[in-house]
Design a protein around this motif. Structure first.
Motif, PDB file in Angstrom:
ATOM      1  N   LEU A   9       0.823  -1.205   0.000  1.00  0.00           N
ATOM      2  CA  LEU A   9       0.000   0.000   0.000  1.00  0.00           C
ATOM      3  C   LEU A   9       0.861   1.259   0.000  1.00  0.00           C
ATOM      4  O   LEU A   9       0.572   2.224  -0.716  1.00  0.00           O
ATOM      5  CB  LEU A   9      -0.933  -0.003   1.213  1.00  0.00           C
ATOM      6  N   LEU A  10       1.930   1.260   0.763  1.00  0.00           N
ATOM      7  CA  LEU A  10       2.843   2.410   0.802  1.00  0.00           C
ATOM      8  C   LEU A  10       3.574   2.625  -0.521  1.00  0.00           C
ATOM      9  O   LEU A  10       3.912   3.753  -0.884  1.00  0.00           O
ATOM     10  CB  LEU A  10       3.857   2.256   1.928  1.00  0.00           C
ATOM     11  N   LEU A  11       3.812   1.552  -1.257  1.00  0.00           N
ATOM     12  CA  LEU A  11       4.495   1.668  -2.543  1.00  0.00           C
ATOM     13  C   LEU A  11       3.551   2.086  -3.665  1.00  0.00           C
ATOM     14  O   LEU A  11       3.930   2.844  -4.554  1.00  0.00           O
ATOM     15  CB  LEU A  11       5.173   0.346  -2.902  1.00  0.00           C
ATOM     16  N   VAL A  12       2.332   1.598  -3.639  1.00  0.00           N
ATOM     17  CA  VAL A  12       1.388   1.840  -4.722  1.00  0.00           C
ATOM     18  C   VAL A  12       0.676   3.190  -4.586  1.00  0.00           C
ATOM     19  O   VAL A  12       0.377   3.832  -5.592  1.00  0.00           O
ATOM     20  CB  VAL A  12       0.362   0.683  -4.810  1.00  0.00           C
ATOM     21  N   SER A  13       0.430   3.631  -3.388  1.00  0.00           N
ATOM     22  CA  SER A  13      -0.314   4.879  -3.170  1.00  0.00           C
ATOM     23  C   SER A  13       0.300   6.095  -3.868  1.00  0.00           C
ATOM     24  O   SER A  13      -0.428   6.848  -4.527  1.00  0.00           O
ATOM     25  CB  SER A  13      -0.460   5.157  -1.680  1.00  0.00           C
ATOM     26  N   PRO A  14       1.597   6.349  -3.762  1.00  0.00           N
ATOM     27  CA  PRO A  14       2.161   7.517  -4.458  1.00  0.00           C
ATOM     28  C   PRO A  14       2.021   7.425  -5.974  1.00  0.00           C
ATOM     29  O   PRO A  14       1.806   8.440  -6.640  1.00  0.00           O
ATOM     30  CB  PRO A  14       3.635   7.515  -4.055  1.00  0.00           C
ATOM     31  N   ILE A  15       2.107   6.223  -6.524  1.00  0.00           N
ATOM     32  CA  ILE A  15       1.949   6.047  -7.964  1.00  0.00           C
ATOM     33  C   ILE A  15       0.537   6.424  -8.390  1.00  0.00           C
ATOM     34  O   ILE A  15       0.336   7.151  -9.374  1.00  0.00           O
ATOM     35  CB  ILE A  15       2.279   4.596  -8.371  1.00  0.00           C
ATOM     36  N   MET A  16      -0.450   5.954  -7.645  1.00  0.00           N
ATOM     37  CA  MET A  16      -1.844   6.222  -7.983  1.00  0.00           C
ATOM     38  C   MET A  16      -2.170   7.710  -7.829  1.00  0.00           C
ATOM     39  O   MET A  16      -2.853   8.291  -8.667  1.00  0.00           O
ATOM     40  CB  MET A  16      -2.772   5.391  -7.101  1.00  0.00           C
ATOM     41  N   ILE A  17      -1.678   8.331  -6.774  1.00  0.00           N
ATOM     42  CA  ILE A  17      -1.940   9.751  -6.552  1.00  0.00           C
ATOM     43  C   ILE A  17      -1.273  10.599  -7.630  1.00  0.00           C
ATOM     44  O   ILE A  17      -1.865  11.556  -8.141  1.00  0.00           O
ATOM     45  CB  ILE A  17      -1.498  10.170  -5.132  1.00  0.00           C
ATOM     46  N   THR A  18      -0.056  10.244  -8.002  1.00  0.00           N
ATOM     47  CA  THR A  18       0.646  10.973  -9.062  1.00  0.00           C
ATOM     48  C   THR A  18      -0.089  10.835 -10.385  1.00  0.00           C
ATOM     49  O   THR A  18      -0.298  11.827 -11.093  1.00  0.00           O
ATOM     50  CB  THR A  18       2.092  10.459  -9.201  1.00  0.00           C
ATOM     51  N   GLN A  19      -0.476   9.621 -10.726  1.00  0.00           N
ATOM     52  CA  GLN A  19      -1.209   9.388 -11.967  1.00  0.00           C
ATOM     53  C   GLN A  19      -2.502  10.206 -11.985  1.00  0.00           C
ATOM     54  O   GLN A  19      -2.816  10.871 -12.970  1.00  0.00           O
ATOM     55  CB  GLN A  19      -1.544   7.903 -12.124  1.00  0.00           C
ATOM     56  N   SER A  20      -3.236  10.161 -10.900  1.00  0.00           N
ATOM     57  CA  SER A  20      -4.498  10.880 -10.810  1.00  0.00           C
ATOM     58  C   SER A  20      -4.301  12.382 -10.960  1.00  0.00           C
ATOM     59  O   SER A  20      -5.039  13.053 -11.691  1.00  0.00           O
ATOM     60  CB  SER A  20      -5.165  10.575  -9.476  1.00  0.00           C
TER      61      SER A  20
END
Length: 66
Positions: A9-20
């Motif tokens: 979750l800590l690794l994927v969250s920044p990717i998703m927020i950046t993409q969004s």
């Protein structure tokens, strides 16, 4: 929640927020339903970016060049 799930979750969250965020900002510039792209960018990866390219970016480039 197990430790592995928490680390993922800590690794994927920044990717998703950046993409969004990037989808929202670019869609707002192009006038292409920014909230839709921003919310969809939070839900999964990388499909919203791929669809955004084919539905918004390519037609926008064709319109601007021709």
């Amino acid at each position: 929640m197990k430790v592995n799930e928490f680390v993922l979750l800590l690794l994927v969250s920044p990717i998703m927020i950046t993409q969004s965020t990037l989808l929202f900002i670019d869609a707002k510039k192009k006038g292409a339903k920014a909230w839709f792209w921003g919310i969809w960018g939070l839900l999964q990866c990388p499909m919203p970016t791929i669809f955004y390219y084919f539905i918004v970016v390519r037609p926008y480039r064709k319109k601007m060049s021709g």
